[in-house]
Design a protein around this motif. Structure first.
Motif, PDB file in Angstrom:
ATOM      1  N   GLN A  18       0.909  -1.187   0.033  1.00 42.12           N
ATOM      2  CA  GLN A  18      -0.084   0.122   0.040  1.00 42.12           C
ATOM      3  C   GLN A  18       0.895   1.250   0.000  1.00 42.12           C
ATOM      4  O   GLN A  18       0.708   2.255  -0.790  1.00 42.12           O
ATOM      5  N   GLU A  19       1.968   1.051   0.893  1.00 34.15           N
ATOM      6  CA  GLU A  19       2.806   2.465   0.765  1.00 34.15           C
ATOM      7  C   GLU A  19       3.336   2.799  -0.430  1.00 34.15           C
ATOM      8  O   GLU A  19       3.467   3.596  -0.791  1.00 34.15           O
ATOM      9  N   GLU A  20       3.808   1.358  -0.979  1.00 34.46           N
ATOM     10  CA  GLU A  20       4.657   1.775  -2.396  1.00 34.46           C
ATOM     11  C   GLU A  20       3.697   2.411  -3.394  1.00 34.46           C
ATOM     12  O   GLU A  20       3.873   3.136  -4.228  1.00 34.46           O
ATOM     13  N   GLN A  21       2.512   1.631  -3.407  1.00 33.90           N
ATOM     14  CA  GLN A  21       1.383   2.170  -4.320  1.00 33.90           C
ATOM     15  C   GLN A  21       1.114   3.945  -3.956  1.00 33.90           C
ATOM     16  O   GLN A  21       1.023   4.765  -4.871  1.00 33.90           O
ATOM     17  N   HIS A  22       1.018   4.106  -2.735  1.00 30.24           N
ATOM     18  CA  HIS A  22       0.829   5.673  -2.530  1.00 30.24           C
ATOM     19  C   HIS A  22       1.936   6.547  -2.685  1.00 30.24           C
ATOM     20  O   HIS A  22       1.642   7.467  -3.302  1.00 30.24           O
ATOM     21  N   GLN A  23       3.121   5.918  -2.789  1.00 27.48           N
ATOM     22  CA  GLN A  23       4.268   6.699  -3.140  1.00 27.48           C
ATOM     23  C   GLN A  23       4.176   6.966  -4.667  1.00 27.48           C
ATOM     24  O   GLN A  23       4.630   7.968  -4.992  1.00 27.48           O
ATOM     25  N   ARG A  24       4.089   5.677  -5.327  1.00 28.73           N
ATOM     26  CA  ARG A  24       3.747   5.937  -6.759  1.00 28.73           C
ATOM     27  C   ARG A  24       2.536   7.000  -7.369  1.00 28.73           C
ATOM     28  O   ARG A  24       2.983   7.786  -8.139  1.00 28.73           O
ATOM     29  N   LEU A  29       1.258  12.320  -9.276  1.00 31.82           N
ATOM     30  CA  LEU A  29       0.800  13.810  -8.977  1.00 31.82           C
ATOM     31  C   LEU A  29       1.480  14.721  -8.986  1.00 31.82           C
ATOM     32  O   LEU A  29       1.471  15.890  -9.655  1.00 31.82           O
ATOM     33  N   ARG A  30       2.831  14.759  -8.554  1.00 30.66           N
ATOM     34  CA  ARG A  30       3.843  15.768  -8.483  1.00 30.66           C
ATOM     35  C   ARG A  30       4.103  16.132  -9.911  1.00 30.66           C
ATOM     36  O   ARG A  30       4.334  17.105 -10.409  1.00 30.66           O
ATOM     37  N   LYS A  31       4.387  15.020 -10.830  1.00 35.98           N
ATOM     38  CA  LYS A  31       4.469  15.225 -11.968  1.00 35.98           C
ATOM     39  C   LYS A  31       3.672  15.913 -13.053  1.00 35.98           C
ATOM     40  O   LYS A  31       3.970  16.524 -13.692  1.00 35.98           O
ATOM     41  N   ARG A  32       2.463  15.747 -12.504  1.00 36.50           N
ATOM     42  CA  ARG A  32       1.359  16.172 -13.441  1.00 36.50           C
ATOM     43  C   ARG A  32       1.197  18.003 -13.120  1.00 36.50           C
ATOM     44  O   ARG A  32       0.961  18.435 -13.809  1.00 36.50           O
ATOM     45  N   LEU A  33       1.459  17.737 -11.581  1.00 35.95           N
ATOM     46  CA  LEU A  33       1.555  19.448 -11.453  1.00 35.95           C
ATOM     47  C   LEU A  33       2.600  20.144 -11.822  1.00 35.95           C
ATOM     48  O   LEU A  33       2.083  21.246 -12.373  1.00 35.95           O
ATOM     49  N   GLU A  34       3.723  19.621 -12.106  1.00 32.25           N
ATOM     50  CA  GLU A  34       4.872  20.169 -12.753  1.00 32.25           C
ATOM     51  C   GLU A  34       4.527  20.478 -14.119  1.00 32.25           C
ATOM     52  O   GLU A  34       4.841  21.599 -14.828  1.00 32.25           O
ATOM     53  N   GLU A  35       3.715  19.464 -14.989  1.00 38.30           N
ATOM     54  CA  GLU A  35       3.441  19.634 -16.096  1.00 38.30           C
ATOM     55  C   GLU A  35       2.443  20.849 -16.359  1.00 38.30           C
ATOM     56  O   GLU A  35       2.503  21.721 -17.277  1.00 38.30           O
ATOM     57  N   LEU A  36       1.588  20.927 -15.426  1.00 42.19           N
ATOM     58  CA  LEU A  36       0.404  22.061 -15.441  1.00 42.19           C
ATOM     59  C   LEU A  36       1.075  23.283 -15.463  1.00 42.19           C
ATOM     60  O   LEU A  36       0.865  24.213 -15.978  1.00 42.19           O
ATOM     61  N   GLU A  37       1.949  23.277 -14.238  1.00 38.26           N
ATOM     62  CA  GLU A  37       2.548  24.833 -14.108  1.00 38.26           C
ATOM     63  C   GLU A  37       3.570  25.084 -15.477  1.00 38.26           C
ATOM     64  O   GLU A  37       3.593  26.241 -15.543  1.00 38.26           O
ATOM     65  N   THR A  38       4.226  24.134 -15.977  1.00 41.31           N
ATOM     66  CA  THR A  38       4.976  24.465 -17.258  1.00 41.31           C
ATOM     67  C   THR A  38       4.054  25.000 -18.197  1.00 41.31           C
ATOM     68  O   THR A  38       4.381  25.825 -18.834  1.00 41.31           O
TER      69      THR A  38
END
Length: 79
Positions: A18-24, A29-38
């Motif tokens: 569960q923790e591994e899935q949560h981290q993935r 989400l971080r990657k998607r936020l960075e793409e949105l910001e760009t």
């Protein structure tokens, strides 16, 4: 027989999975936020430097003034 000698069972490995899935998911989400910001920064640049300084509040005020101005013009026309 001691419980510590037993290999980890599903009750131990499941929280780790569960923790591994949560981290993935967080990483995605971080990657998607960075793409949105760009994308947003590029859109601001495409609009031009003068538009970057205009805030939402200024747009709201401009719209309010335009509506008020049109209302005044209509009332004069109806006289």
């Amino acid at each position: 027989m001691s419980s510590s000698a037993l290999p980890p069972g599903p009750e131990v490995s499941f929280p780790l999975l569960q923790e591994e899935q949560h981290q993935r998911e967080l990483s995605l989400l971080r990657k998607r936020l960075e793409e949105l910001e760009t994308t947003q920064r590029k859109q601001l640049q495409d609009l031009g430097p003068s538009r970057e300084r205009v805030t939402v509040g200024a747009y709201r005020d401009l719209a309010r003034n335009k509506i008020a101005g049109e209302g005044d013009a209509q009332s004069e026309d109806s006289k």
